[in-house]
Scaffold this motif. Sequence first.
Motif, PDB file in Angstrom:
ATOM      1  N   ASP A 198     -13.396  11.621   0.135  1.00 30.58           N
ATOM      2  CA  ASP A 198     -13.641  10.586  -0.873  1.00 30.58           C
ATOM      3  C   ASP A 198     -12.711  10.762  -2.068  1.00 30.58           C
ATOM      4  OD1 ASP A 198     -15.408   8.462  -2.220  1.00 30.58           O
ATOM      5  OD2 ASP A 198     -15.610  10.164  -3.600  1.00 30.58           O
ATOM      6  N   ARG A 199     -12.495  12.012  -2.479  1.00 30.15           N
ATOM      7  CA  ARG A 199     -11.588  12.262  -3.606  1.00 30.15           C
ATOM      8  C   ARG A 199     -10.184  11.746  -3.300  1.00 30.15           C
ATOM      9  NH1 ARG A 199      -7.696  15.742  -5.308  1.00 30.15           N
ATOM     10  NH2 ARG A 199      -7.694  16.246  -7.537  1.00 30.15           N
ATOM     11  N   ASP A 200      -9.684  12.053  -2.110  1.00 33.49           N
ATOM     12  CA  ASP A 200      -8.352  11.580  -1.749  1.00 33.49           C
ATOM     13  C   ASP A 200      -8.309  10.058  -1.642  1.00 33.49           C
ATOM     14  OD1 ASP A 200      -7.409  14.128  -1.727  1.00 33.49           O
ATOM     15  OD2 ASP A 200      -7.160  14.294   0.440  1.00 33.49           O
ATOM     16  N   GLN A 201      -9.368   9.460  -1.108  1.00 37.87           N
ATOM     17  CA  GLN A 201      -9.407   8.002  -0.973  1.00 37.87           C
ATOM     18  C   GLN A 201      -9.391   7.321  -2.340  1.00 37.87           C
ATOM     19  OE1 GLN A 201     -13.142   5.848   0.192  1.00 37.87           O
ATOM     20  NE2 GLN A 201     -11.951   5.282   2.009  1.00 37.87           N
ATOM     21  N   VAL A 202     -10.169   7.851  -3.280  1.00 35.34           N
ATOM     22  CA  VAL A 202     -10.213   7.282  -4.632  1.00 35.34           C
ATOM     23  C   VAL A 202      -8.828   7.347  -5.275  1.00 35.34           C
ATOM     24  CG1 VAL A 202     -11.037   7.757  -6.980  1.00 35.34           C
ATOM     25  CG2 VAL A 202     -12.659   7.623  -5.081  1.00 35.34           C
ATOM     26  N   ARG A 203      -8.171   8.472  -5.150  1.00 35.79           N
ATOM     27  CA  ARG A 203      -6.863   8.620  -5.786  1.00 35.79           C
ATOM     28  C   ARG A 203      -5.814   7.724  -5.123  1.00 35.79           C
ATOM     29  NH1 ARG A 203      -5.692  13.066  -9.202  1.00 35.79           N
ATOM     30  NH2 ARG A 203      -7.653  13.778 -10.115  1.00 35.79           N
ATOM     31  N   ASN A 204      -5.912   7.539  -3.833  1.00 36.96           N
ATOM     32  CA  ASN A 204      -4.996   6.613  -3.179  1.00 36.96           C
ATOM     33  C   ASN A 204      -5.233   5.179  -3.628  1.00 36.96           C
ATOM     34  OD1 ASN A 204      -3.073   7.711  -0.939  1.00 36.96           O
ATOM     35  ND2 ASN A 204      -4.913   8.965  -0.792  1.00 36.96           N
ATOM     36  N   ARG A 205      -6.496   4.802  -3.790  1.00 34.38           N
ATOM     37  CA  ARG A 205      -6.797   3.450  -4.273  1.00 34.38           C
ATOM     38  C   ARG A 205      -6.287   3.248  -5.694  1.00 34.38           C
ATOM     39  NH1 ARG A 205     -13.009   2.282  -2.075  1.00 34.38           N
ATOM     40  NH2 ARG A 205     -12.475   2.216   0.153  1.00 34.38           N
ATOM     41  N   LEU A 206      -6.470   4.261  -6.535  1.00 30.20           N
ATOM     42  CA  LEU A 206      -5.961   4.152  -7.899  1.00 30.20           C
ATOM     43  C   LEU A 206      -4.434   4.126  -7.925  1.00 30.20           C
ATOM     44  CD1 LEU A 206      -8.415   6.468  -9.872  1.00 30.20           C
ATOM     45  CD2 LEU A 206      -8.053   4.029 -10.245  1.00 30.20           C
ATOM     46  N   ALA A 207      -3.810   4.865  -7.008  1.00 30.41           N
ATOM     47  CA  ALA A 207      -2.352   4.844  -6.948  1.00 30.41           C
ATOM     48  C   ALA A 207      -1.840   3.457  -6.584  1.00 30.41           C
ATOM     49  CB  ALA A 207      -1.863   5.874  -5.932  1.00 30.41           C
ATOM     50  N   VAL A 208      -2.523   2.777  -5.678  1.00 36.16           N
ATOM     51  CA  VAL A 208      -2.167   1.395  -5.354  1.00 36.16           C
ATOM     52  C   VAL A 208      -2.317   0.513  -6.588  1.00 36.16           C
ATOM     53  CG1 VAL A 208      -2.816  -0.631  -3.994  1.00 36.16           C
ATOM     54  CG2 VAL A 208      -2.731   1.621  -2.911  1.00 36.16           C
ATOM     55  N   ALA A 209      -3.413   0.717  -7.340  1.00 34.32           N
ATOM     56  CA  ALA A 209      -3.637  -0.068  -8.554  1.00 34.32           C
ATOM     57  C   ALA A 209      -2.541   0.183  -9.585  1.00 34.32           C
ATOM     58  CB  ALA A 209      -5.004   0.275  -9.144  1.00 34.32           C
ATOM     59  N   VAL A 210      -2.103   1.448  -9.694  1.00 32.17           N
ATOM     60  CA  VAL A 210      -1.014   1.773 -10.616  1.00 32.17           C
ATOM     61  C   VAL A 210       0.266   1.074 -10.179  1.00 32.17           C
ATOM     62  CG1 VAL A 210       0.490   3.639 -11.395  1.00 32.17           C
ATOM     63  CG2 VAL A 210      -1.985   3.956 -11.414  1.00 32.17           C
ATOM     64  N   ARG A 211       0.576   1.150  -8.895  1.00 29.48           N
ATOM     65  CA  ARG A 211       1.809   0.545  -8.394  1.00 29.48           C
ATOM     66  C   ARG A 211       1.802  -0.969  -8.595  1.00 29.48           C
ATOM     67  NH1 ARG A 211       4.350   2.051  -2.646  1.00 29.48           N
ATOM     68  NH2 ARG A 211       5.038   3.787  -3.941  1.00 29.48           N
ATOM     69  N   GLU A 212       0.642  -1.591  -8.415  1.00 33.75           N
ATOM     70  CA  GLU A 212       0.565  -3.052  -8.525  1.00 33.75           C
ATOM     71  C   GLU A 212       0.298  -3.517  -9.951  1.00 33.75           C
ATOM     72  OE1 GLU A 212      -2.308  -4.249  -5.643  1.00 33.75           O
ATOM     73  OE2 GLU A 212      -1.029  -3.730  -3.923  1.00 33.75           O
ATOM     74  N   GLY A 213       0.067  -2.567 -10.862  1.00 29.69           N
ATOM     75  CA  GLY A 213       0.011  -2.904 -12.274  1.00 29.69           C
ATOM     76  C   GLY A 213      -1.324  -3.350 -12.821  1.00 29.69           C
ATOM     77  N   TRP A 214      -2.411  -3.139 -12.074  1.00 27.25           N
ATOM     78  CA  TRP A 214      -3.715  -3.578 -12.595  1.00 27.25           C
ATOM     79  C   TRP A 214      -4.691  -2.421 -12.835  1.00 27.25           C
ATOM     80  CZ3 TRP A 214      -7.425  -2.461  -8.843  1.00 27.25           C
ATOM     81  CH2 TRP A 214      -6.969  -2.351  -7.517  1.00 27.25           C
TER      82      TRP A 214
END
Length: 526
Positions: A198-214
């Motif tokens: 779950d920790r890795d999944q959360v960080r990957n989701r946030l990384a996508v959000a960072v890359r897409e700017g939201w």
Amino acid sequence: MPVSLTVDREAVVSPSLSGAGGRPLSEADLAEIHLIGKPMPADRLRAWLVAGFLAVFGGFVRLQNLGFPTDPEGTPVFDEKHYVPQAWEMLRNGGYEDNPAYELTVHPPVGKELIALGEWLFGYNSWGWRFTAALCSALMILMIIRIARRLTRSTLLGGIAGVLLICDGVSHVQGRMGMLDIYLAFFVLAAFGCLLLDRDQVRNRLAVAVREGWATESVHGPWLGFRWWRFLGGVSLGLACGSKWSGVFFIMAFGLLTVFWDATARRAAGVERPWRGALVKDVLPGVWAFVVVGLLVYLSTWWGWLTSETGVDRHLADESVHHGWYDFIPQALRSLWQYSGNVLNFHEHLVTPVTNQHPWESKPWTWPMSLRPMLYYYNGGTVSCGEQRCVSATMLIGTPALWWVSLPVLGWGLWRMIARLDWRYAAVVVAYLAGLLPWFTNLDRQMYFFYATPMAAFLVLGIVLVLGQIMGTVRDGYERRGTGLLVVALYVGIVVANFVWLWPILNGDSITEAHWQQELWLPSWR
């Protein structure tokens, strides 16, 4: 579709370095790298082959001569005498117990249901009542290899974790007994693995959000969506509590861990108010996953009892003369609540008189170093070993090469956790202490070393983290890494040799009296 976020961390040491295509790394790039951390190793097939081989080998070790020991009449030994017949009764009745057994039916049903599964497969014999314990113990070897690999990002260290758990005396003996603690340890370790995923999944989701700017559109950060791994962690913790109530301590510990990880992940993503964001957007879903889902799973484990008419204290609410606002709750649940209250009262007052202590009772301060083990079986008169005086004994004891380094490992882990904010050590230390510290709240209670069974896997993970630091990385240079590998190999060899030496008293082999005395290293082992 998820975005690939594989990043070469070794190339990133400062914001001035160039990213893909020669462009300077932006703050978003650095946040993304910081979020994801070191990527998982690329050797997926080899990692699964290593894990599978060690799990099968460990299963063979656990299953070896599984039917021994028993009492002379072929009956269970030690506390197997409680759970084995209760499991058989559940099998006969279709999921519940109806024999009060002098009110000693004092644990939830999951562990006994799993024992009953083995009895259904092999019958009411020692193989039957121990088979699922051995199976869970083997599956724990598979899980700890994968968990250690995810913690360390090293297939080698994952394999070392598997070897160490195979050679742990506590995990070995409890994996060969028809008792409940190995099932608690199994589900707790499964929940821990889900927590890491779950920790890795959360960080990957946030990384996508960072890359897409939201990621920073809100001062609290984004919602993170449904988190299946956290949900499965709640299911596992519910099953842990359905094995023994001490699983509730891990619900509290893992709940705190996941909220802390959520907050630090939001901070790494550049969220303005990460801690408030975690409280606003992560705590309630976390409570739902761990507490609500865990409670619903726990209640579902009582299905046989709830649907029965003759289960132990099944109609306790009907006999009560006290009524109140809770009368709207279904009678079955009220009976379960009152029955659970009786069980809690039993455990709170399970005190051995000072003048009549159990000979193998121990207190929690002795558990980290396995200073007071448990003698499950002893036969000093009817066994043969080629000499006049022979002994056959099974003792629950932690392999000294593992358990005797527990305090230094714990101290180092606390330092790394507090001074260096190392999340890996924090995860392992919190889980380890969740299995130890709660027992200090009622020291008058009767306690035994087998209560420490869930601690064994986290001790192994803590040792593996230390071994990883000793071993070093490629960047440390050939000589430094070579020396580290030598030290690690020597330590693992000592653990294996120590386990082999203890083998006769872990399995009840027939040995001479002199050999028996040589196995008892400390006065407190006698």
